[in-house]
Structure formats: C-alpha cells, structure tokens
Design an enzyme around this catalytic site. Structure first.
Site, PDB file in Angstrom:
ATOM      1  N   TYR A 138       0.841  -1.200   0.000  1.00  0.00           N
ATOM      2  CA  TYR A 138       0.000   0.000   0.000  1.00  0.00           C
ATOM      3  C   TYR A 138       0.878   1.253   0.000  1.00  0.00           C
ATOM      4  O   TYR A 138       1.976   1.269   0.580  1.00  0.00           O
ATOM      5  CB  TYR A 138      -0.861   0.056   1.258  1.00  0.00           C
ATOM      6  N   TYR A 163      -0.664  -9.992   0.522  1.00  0.00           N
ATOM      7  CA  TYR A 163       0.426  -9.495   1.376  1.00  0.00           C
ATOM      8  C   TYR A 163       0.350 -10.141   2.762  1.00  0.00           C
ATOM      9  O   TYR A 163      -0.719 -10.541   3.220  1.00  0.00           O
ATOM     10  CB  TYR A 163       0.391  -7.967   1.475  1.00  0.00           C
ATOM     11  N   HIS A 192     -10.797  -2.659  -1.256  1.00  0.00           N
ATOM     12  CA  HIS A 192     -11.735  -2.094  -0.284  1.00  0.00           C
ATOM     13  C   HIS A 192     -12.738  -1.202  -1.015  1.00  0.00           C
ATOM     14  O   HIS A 192     -12.348  -0.386  -1.853  1.00  0.00           O
ATOM     15  CB  HIS A 192     -10.991  -1.239   0.746  1.00  0.00           C
ATOM     16  N   ARG A 205      -3.149 -11.869   3.598  1.00  0.00           N
ATOM     17  CA  ARG A 205      -4.466 -11.441   3.129  1.00  0.00           C
ATOM     18  C   ARG A 205      -4.663 -11.863   1.684  1.00  0.00           C
ATOM     19  O   ARG A 205      -3.789 -11.631   0.846  1.00  0.00           O
ATOM     20  CB  ARG A 205      -4.613  -9.906   3.184  1.00  0.00           C
ATOM     21  N   HIS A 220      -7.482  -8.223  -2.470  1.00  0.00           N
ATOM     22  CA  HIS A 220      -8.794  -7.610  -2.256  1.00  0.00           C
ATOM     23  C   HIS A 220      -8.754  -6.124  -2.585  1.00  0.00           C
ATOM     24  O   HIS A 220      -7.698  -5.502  -2.554  1.00  0.00           O
ATOM     25  CB  HIS A 220      -9.259  -7.806  -0.809  1.00  0.00           C
TER      26      HIS A 220
END
Lengths: 240, 185
Positions: free
Chosen positions: A112, A151, A166, A161, A164
């Site tokens: 991120y 990640y 959000h 995770r 995905h």
C-alpha cells in the site's frame, strides 16, 4: 461536496446480522479489544439517520475512477490491468443511482502507498491505489485498476491477506453506509483468512467478484463484476 | 414487495485507508474533511473533539469518525454543515469544526449522528452525540430515553468555553468501562 438530502420518507430494513460479521471475531485478533461488549441498543430511525450526504458528479476529477492513470508519474503502473464493474442495488432489487463509491487497494506486489505499510515489497511510483466514482442512473459503476497482490500481516503465523479491493459506499442514507472488501474468484487464501471468515457462512460468497469475459477488453484488461447490495426501505412504514 | 436481495456483508476498513479517505497528507484532494463550518455559516461555531480508545483504554490511531448533522436551523439541507470525516491521530484524537445543530425533528434534542470505523471493526458502529447544555431537551429525547440511564452519559458531549472558542468533548470507548452506547438502527 453537495449536502443535498435524499427523500427522507420511510424506514430502512435493519442491518441483517445473518449477513454481517459479528464485532467480536477472535480469529481476527484486532477485534478482541475493539468490539463493543454490550448489546447494541435498538434505535427508532429518525430524520438524522434516514437522510445522508450526497456527493455529486462535480465532486470528482476526470481520472478518479482510473487507478491506472491517476497515480502516474513517469510511466504505466506495473501489474495486471483489470476493469471492475457492477451495480449498486438495494435489498428490494432497485438500483442505487448517483451514489459515491470509494476504493483503495495494494499495488500488484501487495504494498500500500500508506505511510505505515512496512511490507517488504516495492512501491510502484506510478500507482497510488485509491479511486472514486459515482453510479449512473441504473446504479452502475466502473473502475479501471491493477489487480492487487496478496500481502503478509501479523495476525497469526504465516498470515496472508487474499487479494482484495476495499469498497466504501454511502447510498441514500446515513444508515445505508457500507464498507466492504471485494475478493477474486479462486483465491486459495480465502479459506484461510479470518477477516473473510468473520462473515457468516453462506454470506461470504457475496464478497467474491465474478470473472467476466464480456467485461474483459481485448488487448487491454481482464474484467470482473461485483454487485453490491445496500439496505433497502421497508415495504410498509414502521410505526415505533 | 419484490423479492429481496441479501445485504452485502460489511468488512473492516483495515489499517491502510488514510491515503484514500483523508488523503491531504499524500497531496491529494479530500472529498470530505473535519471542517464543516465556513466562517459565514449561521449558528454557534463549535469544536467537537475526543479520543477513541479500545478495551484497554489505549488510543486507536487507525480510526475514522464520520458525522452527519443538521444546520443551526435544524435542516439537513444544502449549505448546512452536513457531513464530516476525521481520522484519528497517533493519540487517538479527532476533532470537527462545525456549528451546533438545531432541532431537526419535533421532540428530539439537538444531536449529531456519528459512525466509527477502524481496523479491528468488521462493521462500523453507530452512535449519537448529544449536548451537555441541552439538559431539558435531552430529558425528553426518545432515543436517549431508550438507553439505560446509567449509560446515557456516554452520549453527552461536555461543553467547555475555552479561550479559542466553544469545545464539546466526546470520547468514544469501543469496549469496557464507560463503553459508548452503540445503536442498532
């Protein structure tokens, strides 16, 4: 932002706790100290929650819905280009038009832009990872982005995770506000993920997008469809 | 009524949403901020502030508070203060600069609708801010009346008249002693 108010008539159906995860979901460790321990108190719906903010088309910039372009510095972002599209509907099957969607995600390497993200994977100088759009009159939305990577996270040994995106939505009311995550079909990490598994069995599958060859664009991007259902109004007004 | 569809399940915002929701630090334009009141907006200009804490009383830094309120005239309308969004800082602190709302519905005390999002919250939580200087109206308010008397205090923001202006303190405790009342609405 335009703060015009939607039609305030009629109560909304309650949050369906057969669909939503409980606050306390101990396999997802962060819930242990962050879940209210006392039962929620029923509230009769009043004007301040039946209404909600409206974000207009003029709130958005032209590239806001194209994450392959809105973070460019000196070239193309790296990764698999995808189109994510779908409809926002209410429980009664009616489209939710002209409502804001906000999305955010990791880059193709699972990193991120967020300044706290410590994952030892490269940042992509040409990918910011956030976008917005407004649904059309039929409740349709469309983003162009890069498929996010998986990640690692600190929840438990060897925790990863699943890939995905959000999603944040407003809908016509303060009550229809929803934050969710879209996952990808066939992801082997899904059965191992305590955030995904926090959702009741039978409801989880609604968070998985569908690959679509019809949405896929030749020589350009793979296509995924993801429909989102917000709370709808009661069939008959509730008297409290 | 036509056939009903199932509500899409809620998920946590995770820890890494600030660059999307409150992106000023990343050089990007926010859609909503914690400064709802422009200087000329009618009404009493106030600051609402507080700290969000977890079950051990530790501040939560990866939290966002959103509010929705009427203007001083009681209307949820264009030009009113409306909608605000504020991320907590490293000390779990948030604030909004706004105006004190009027009565938006007969019988209800002035109030602000509040939602709380954070890493570790799989669904956001609804609460409601009332004002400590509205004791008479609060005593008649039907929502407060539905809350056990010993927990109503968690919904009352405390007024303080400070040199910089009027501040209402509204701490949010997600769990444990003094746990904020959250609503199913």
């Amino acid at each position: 932002m335009d703060t015009a108010v939607h039609d305030a008539a009629g109560d909304f159906r309650p949050r369906d706790w057969a669909q939503h995860p409980p606050y306390l979901s101990p396999d997802y460790k962060s819930t242990v100290l962050r879940s209210p321990s006392k039962p929620l108190i029923p509230m009769k719906q009043c004007l301040s929650v039946r209404t909600g903010p409206v974000f207009g088309h003029d709130s958005l910039a032209p590239l806001d819905s194209d994450l392959t372009k809105n973070g460019r510095v000196n070239g193309e972002p790296v990764g698999e280009r995808i189109v994510v599209t779908g409809r926002v509907l209410d429980e009664n099957g009616r489209p939710v038009p002209h409502t804001l969607l906000e999305i955010w995600q990791a880059n193709a390497c699972g990193r991120y832009v967020h300044r706290w993200d410590q994952h030892d994977a490269p940042l992509d100088p040409n990918f910011f990872g956030a976008g917005r759009c407004i649904t059309d009159a039929e409740g349709r939305y469309r983003f162009t982005t890069i498929k996010p990577g998986a990640y690692p996270w600190g929840n438990h040994h060897n925790a990863w995770r699943p890939a995905h995106i959000h999603f944040s939505l407003f809908g016509p009311s303060f009550l229809t506000r929803l934050v969710t995550q879209m996952y990808f079909p066939g992801d082997p990490l899904l059965p191992l993920d305590p955030i995904y598994n926090g959702v009741p069995e039978g409801a989880r599958e609604l968070l998985i997008s569908r690959f679509s060859i019809d949405v896929t664009e030749p020589l350009w991007a793979l296509g995924y469809e993801f429909d989102i259902v917000l709370r709808g109004r009661q069939a008959t007004p509730m008297e409290g | 009524m036509s056939q009903t569809l199932k509500q899409t399940p809620s998920q946590t915002v995770g820890p890494y949403f600030a660059y999307a929701w409150t992106p000023e630090l990343y050089g990007r334009r926010p859609l909503a901020t914690n400064r709802l009141a422009t200087r000329n907006l009618a009404g009493e200009h106030i600051r609402i502030e507080g700290v969000v804490t977890d079950g051990e009383g530790a501040p939560i830094r990866d939290c966002v508070v959103e509010i929705w309120q009427a203007g001083a005239d009681g209307l949820h309308a264009p030009g009113a203060a409306g909608f605000g969004r504020c991320g907590t800082n490293d000390e779990g602190h948030y604030f909004f600069d706004t105006v004190k709302p009027g009565v938006c519905e007969p019988g209800h005390a002035p109030h602000i609708a509040v939602t709380v999002f954070a890493r570790g919250m799989l669904s956001h939580a609804f609460t409601r801010l009332h004002f400590s200087d509205e004791a008479a109206a609060n005593a008649e308010d039907p929502v407060l009346a539905g809350v056990p008397a010993d927990r109503r205090d968690t919904l009352i923001a405390r007024r303080a008249e400070l040199p910089g202006g009027v501040v209402y303190r509204f701490d949010i405790r997600l769990q444990g002693e003094g746990e904020t009342v959250f609503f199913d609405c």
